[in-house]
Scaffold this motif. Structure first.
Motif, PDB file in Angstrom:
ATOM      1  N   CYS A 223      89.109  14.251  29.572  1.00 54.99           N
ATOM      2  CA  CYS A 223      88.094  14.491  30.607  1.00 54.99           C
ATOM      3  C   CYS A 223      88.701  14.602  32.001  1.00 54.99           C
ATOM      4  O   CYS A 223      88.061  15.098  32.928  1.00 54.99           O
ATOM      5  CB  CYS A 223      87.025  13.405  30.573  1.00 54.99           C
ATOM      6  N   SER A 224      89.938  14.153  32.174  1.00 54.84           N
ATOM      7  CA  SER A 224      90.584  14.248  33.494  1.00 54.84           C
ATOM      8  C   SER A 224      92.024  14.731  33.356  1.00 54.84           C
ATOM      9  O   SER A 224      92.675  14.506  32.326  1.00 54.84           O
ATOM     10  CB  SER A 224      90.566  12.893  34.213  1.00 54.84           C
ATOM     11  N   LYS A 225      92.502  15.359  34.412  1.00 56.27           N
ATOM     12  CA  LYS A 225      93.873  15.885  34.402  1.00 56.27           C
ATOM     13  C   LYS A 225      94.893  14.753  34.349  1.00 56.27           C
ATOM     14  O   LYS A 225      95.944  14.884  33.718  1.00 56.27           O
ATOM     15  CB  LYS A 225      94.097  16.748  35.644  1.00 56.27           C
ATOM     16  N   SER A 226      94.587  13.639  35.022  1.00 55.64           N
ATOM     17  CA  SER A 226      95.522  12.510  35.028  1.00 55.64           C
ATOM     18  C   SER A 226      95.704  11.934  33.627  1.00 55.64           C
ATOM     19  O   SER A 226      96.803  11.532  33.244  1.00 55.64           O
ATOM     20  CB  SER A 226      95.035  11.423  35.992  1.00 55.64           C
ATOM     21  N   ASN A 227      94.619  11.890  32.849  1.00 50.77           N
ATOM     22  CA  ASN A 227      94.712  11.409  31.459  1.00 50.77           C
ATOM     23  C   ASN A 227      95.565  12.344  30.618  1.00 50.77           C
ATOM     24  O   ASN A 227      96.332  11.901  29.759  1.00 50.77           O
ATOM     25  CB  ASN A 227      93.314  11.285  30.845  1.00 50.77           C
ATOM     26  N   LEU A 228      95.425  13.646  30.856  1.00 51.51           N
ATOM     27  CA  LEU A 228      96.250  14.623  30.134  1.00 51.51           C
ATOM     28  C   LEU A 228      97.721  14.440  30.495  1.00 51.51           C
ATOM     29  O   LEU A 228      98.584  14.452  29.613  1.00 51.51           O
ATOM     30  CB  LEU A 228      95.801  16.040  30.480  1.00 51.51           C
ATOM     31  N   THR A 229      98.001  14.258  31.792  1.00 47.52           N
ATOM     32  CA  THR A 229      99.389  14.081  32.247  1.00 47.52           C
ATOM     33  C   THR A 229     100.027  12.855  31.590  1.00 47.52           C
ATOM     34  O   THR A 229     101.175  12.908  31.133  1.00 47.52           O
ATOM     35  CB  THR A 229      99.433  13.932  33.780  1.00 47.52           C
ATOM     36  N   ARG A 230      99.270  11.758  31.526  1.00 44.41           N
ATOM     37  CA  ARG A 230      99.779  10.548  30.879  1.00 44.41           C
ATOM     38  C   ARG A 230     100.014  10.789  29.387  1.00 44.41           C
ATOM     39  O   ARG A 230     101.030  10.354  28.823  1.00 44.41           O
ATOM     40  CB  ARG A 230      98.797   9.385  31.070  1.00 44.41           C
ATOM     41  N   HIS A 231      99.115  11.502  28.749  1.00 47.20           N
ATOM     42  CA  HIS A 231      99.235  11.783  27.317  1.00 47.20           C
ATOM     43  C   HIS A 231     100.464  12.627  27.007  1.00 47.20           C
ATOM     44  O   HIS A 231     101.161  12.392  26.010  1.00 47.20           O
ATOM     45  CB  HIS A 231      97.971  12.500  26.821  1.00 47.20           C
ATOM     46  N   THR A 236     107.012  13.961  25.216  1.00 46.07           N
ATOM     47  CA  THR A 236     108.355  14.041  25.806  1.00 46.07           C
ATOM     48  C   THR A 236     109.153  12.756  25.562  1.00 46.07           C
ATOM     49  O   THR A 236     110.383  12.777  25.574  1.00 46.07           O
ATOM     50  CB  THR A 236     108.271  14.272  27.324  1.00 46.07           C
ATOM     51  N   GLY A 237     108.428  11.641  25.347  1.00 45.41           N
ATOM     52  CA  GLY A 237     109.100  10.356  25.143  1.00 45.41           C
ATOM     53  C   GLY A 237     109.659   9.765  26.416  1.00 45.41           C
ATOM     54  O   GLY A 237     110.363   8.749  26.394  1.00 45.41           O
ATOM     55  N   LEU A 238     109.331  10.369  27.542  1.00 45.77           N
ATOM     56  CA  LEU A 238     109.872   9.925  28.824  1.00 45.77           C
ATOM     57  C   LEU A 238     109.201   8.625  29.274  1.00 45.77           C
ATOM     58  O   LEU A 238     107.987   8.524  29.352  1.00 45.77           O
ATOM     59  CB  LEU A 238     109.654  11.020  29.872  1.00 45.77           C
ATOM     60  N   LYS A 239     110.017   7.601  29.555  1.00 49.78           N
ATOM     61  CA  LYS A 239     109.528   6.315  30.056  1.00 49.78           C
ATOM     62  C   LYS A 239     110.413   5.861  31.216  1.00 49.78           C
ATOM     63  O   LYS A 239     111.320   5.049  31.054  1.00 49.78           O
ATOM     64  CB  LYS A 239     109.534   5.272  28.936  1.00 49.78           C
ATOM     65  N   PRO A 240     110.152   6.416  32.400  1.00 50.54           N
ATOM     66  CA  PRO A 240     111.063   6.159  33.536  1.00 50.54           C
ATOM     67  C   PRO A 240     110.885   4.810  34.224  1.00 50.54           C
ATOM     68  O   PRO A 240     111.708   4.435  35.055  1.00 50.54           O
ATOM     69  CB  PRO A 240     110.715   7.298  34.499  1.00 50.54           C
ATOM     70  N   TYR A 241     109.815   4.071  33.895  1.00 55.16           N
ATOM     71  CA  TYR A 241     109.530   2.818  34.604  1.00 55.16           C
ATOM     72  C   TYR A 241     109.906   1.617  33.724  1.00 55.16           C
ATOM     73  O   TYR A 241     109.349   1.438  32.645  1.00 55.16           O
ATOM     74  CB  TYR A 241     108.057   2.759  35.004  1.00 55.16           C
ATOM     75  N   ARG A 242     110.877   0.821  34.196  1.00 60.04           N
ATOM     76  CA  ARG A 242     111.401  -0.289  33.387  1.00 60.04           C
ATOM     77  C   ARG A 242     111.175  -1.638  34.055  1.00 60.04           C
ATOM     78  O   ARG A 242     111.364  -1.786  35.261  1.00 60.04           O
ATOM     79  CB  ARG A 242     112.895  -0.077  33.129  1.00 60.04           C
ATOM     80  N   CYS A 243     110.779  -2.604  33.251  1.00 57.91           N
ATOM     81  CA  CYS A 243     110.569  -3.971  33.729  1.00 57.91           C
ATOM     82  C   CYS A 243     111.914  -4.641  33.977  1.00 57.91           C
ATOM     83  O   CYS A 243     112.783  -4.675  33.093  1.00 57.91           O
ATOM     84  CB  CYS A 243     109.758  -4.754  32.694  1.00 57.91           C
ATOM     85  N   SER A 244     112.094  -5.151  35.183  1.00 57.43           N
ATOM     86  CA  SER A 244     113.364  -5.796  35.534  1.00 57.43           C
ATOM     87  C   SER A 244     113.527  -7.158  34.847  1.00 57.43           C
ATOM     88  O   SER A 244     114.627  -7.701  34.783  1.00 57.43           O
ATOM     89  CB  SER A 244     113.442  -5.985  37.056  1.00 57.43           C
ATOM     90  N   PHE A 250     108.103   1.972  30.434  1.00 53.94           N
ATOM     91  CA  PHE A 250     106.753   2.511  30.416  1.00 53.94           C
ATOM     92  C   PHE A 250     106.737   3.931  30.965  1.00 53.94           C
ATOM     93  O   PHE A 250     107.558   4.290  31.807  1.00 53.94           O
ATOM     94  CB  PHE A 250     105.821   1.632  31.259  1.00 53.94           C
ATOM     95  N   SER A 251     105.795   4.717  30.479  1.00 60.36           N
ATOM     96  CA  SER A 251     105.677   6.103  30.943  1.00 60.36           C
ATOM     97  C   SER A 251     104.934   6.193  32.272  1.00 60.36           C
ATOM     98  O   SER A 251     105.056   7.175  32.994  1.00 60.36           O
ATOM     99  CB  SER A 251     104.955   6.951  29.884  1.00 60.36           C
ATOM    100  N   GLU A 252     104.133   5.159  32.588  1.00 60.88           N
ATOM    101  CA  GLU A 252     103.350   5.151  33.825  1.00 60.88           C
ATOM    102  C   GLU A 252     103.693   3.936  34.681  1.00 60.88           C
ATOM    103  O   GLU A 252     103.881   2.832  34.151  1.00 60.88           O
ATOM    104  CB  GLU A 252     101.855   5.109  33.507  1.00 60.88           C
ATOM    105  N   LYS A 253     103.739   4.146  35.998  1.00 59.65           N
ATOM    106  CA  LYS A 253     104.038   3.047  36.909  1.00 59.65           C
ATOM    107  C   LYS A 253     102.943   1.976  36.879  1.00 59.65           C
ATOM    108  O   LYS A 253     103.217   0.775  36.976  1.00 59.65           O
ATOM    109  CB  LYS A 253     104.205   3.577  38.330  1.00 59.65           C
ATOM    110  N   THR A 254     101.672   2.419  36.719  1.00 56.17           N
ATOM    111  CA  THR A 254     100.564   1.461  36.667  1.00 56.17           C
ATOM    112  C   THR A 254     100.690   0.538  35.451  1.00 56.17           C
ATOM    113  O   THR A 254     100.390  -0.655  35.538  1.00 56.17           O
ATOM    114  CB  THR A 254      99.213   2.189  36.609  1.00 56.17           C
ATOM    115  N   ASN A 255     101.155   1.088  34.329  1.00 57.81           N
ATOM    116  CA  ASN A 255     101.342   0.265  33.127  1.00 57.81           C
ATOM    117  C   ASN A 255     102.432  -0.785  33.340  1.00 57.81           C
ATOM    118  O   ASN A 255     102.330  -1.915  32.861  1.00 57.81           O
ATOM    119  CB  ASN A 255     101.689   1.144  31.920  1.00 57.81           C
TER     120      ASN A 255
END
Length: 324
Positions: A223-231, A236-244, A250-255
């Motif tokens: 229903c939203s472009k942001s949801n599609l982008t996250r999906h 791609t398997g890309l997860k650029p955000y890592r817990c120190s 994680f694939s999303e900074k919010t997650n």
């Protein structure tokens, strides 16, 4: 720049001052002087607030109203105010229903020619205004001006309540609603109210089931472009955000932000009714329904209502015959 004296009759006026840069003629030398600044780039009039320069004093006066919030021109029909006379005149045509300029492509009408020209570029794809910093192009000058503030970090619109600055007036108006609590957009289906039209549009899709954004990889719709982008990051398997703390990615900074609260124990969302705290805003919203009794999810089969969507899904299996 030299001034060529040329006595040429043009209607009732006489053109006695001519630019040797572009051959344009002017009735008065002062008009020629102002015009020459468009060639030299000279900007004599400087805004005392943000240092932006202008080659006409009238342009500076109009610009300063962005900082002061002054809107001296008022519509007598609806009391809406404007900082420019031209803006008021264009606005008045909304009340008269006057749309003399029509698009030959889709027949949409406009109250002024400049709006029509900008609209036509939607059909032609023309984007004549380019950012000198990043080369991104735009259909209209105003869009380029707003974009340039990303590079300059200029934020001329300031909230009088908390002094937070914004690059666009529309962003300030939306922000001010967080202080006033104003929610002018209401869903005609369930009467829920929103402070932004975009949020209402997204919400309405929960009723209509409309999902205009589709994944090109698996055809799943959203229903939203942001949801599609996250999906799409699933593919791609890309997860650029890592817990120190634990190195989980994680694939999303919010997650990642939500996850880090497991380590810190932070719970920034508090119920005003019972003071219980939550780490997620969505958890607070679900919790508040205990106090309000609000049950937004209804079974289409028996009309029973539920506080949570997951409860509705479990219930619907009773009608479908599936095991819960």
């Amino acid at each position: 720049m030299a001034c060529i004296q040329e006595r040429t009759q043009h209607g009732d006026a006489y053109i006695s001052n001519k630019s040797n840069e572009c051959e344009n003629g002017f009735s008065y030398k002062s008009h020629l002087t102002k015009h020459e600044r468009t060639h030299t780039g000279q900007k004599l009039y400087l805004c005392p607030e943000c240092q932006k320069g202008f080659n006409h004093k009238s342009s500076l006066i109009q610009h300063v109203r962005i900082h002061t919030g002054e809107n001296p021109y008022q519509c007598f029909e609806c009391q809406k105010r404007f900082n420019r006379w031209g803006s008021l005149n264009r606005h008045k045509k909304i009340h008269t229903g006057q749309y003399p300029y029509q698009c030959s492509e889709c027949q949409k009408g406009f109250s002024n020619q400049s709006s029509l020209l900008q609209h036509v570029r939607i059909h032609t794809g023309e984007k004549p205004y380019q950012c000198s910093e990043c080369q991104k192009s735009f259909r209209c000058w105003d869009s380029l001006t707003r974009h340039n503030r990303i590079h300059t970090r200029q934020k001329p619109y300031q909230c009088s309540e908390c002094q937070k600055g914004f690059s666009q007036k529309g962003h300030l108006i939306r922000h001010e609603r967080t202080h006033t609590g104003q929610k002018p957009y209401q869903c005609s289906e369930c009467w829920k109210r929103f402070n932004q039209k975009s949020n209402l549009t997204l919400h309405e899709r929960t009723h209509t089931g409309h999902k205009p954004y589709q994944c090109s990889e698996c055809q799943k719709s959203f229903c939203s472009k942001s949801n599609l982008t996250r999906h799409e990051k699933i593919h791609t398997g890309l997860k650029p955000y890592r817990c120190s703390e634990c190195q989980k990615s994680f694939s999303e900074k919010t997650n990642l932000t939500y996850h880090e609260r497991l380590h810190t124990g932070e719970k920034p969302y508090q119920c005003t009714e019972c003071q219980k705290r939550f780490s997620h805003g969505s958890c607070l919203i679900k919790h508040e329904r205990i106090h309000t009794g609000h049950k937004p999810y209804q079974c289409s089969e028996c009309k029973k209502q539920f506080r949570q969507r997951s409860s509705l899904i479990k219930h619907e299996r009773i009608h479908s015959g599936l095991k819960p």
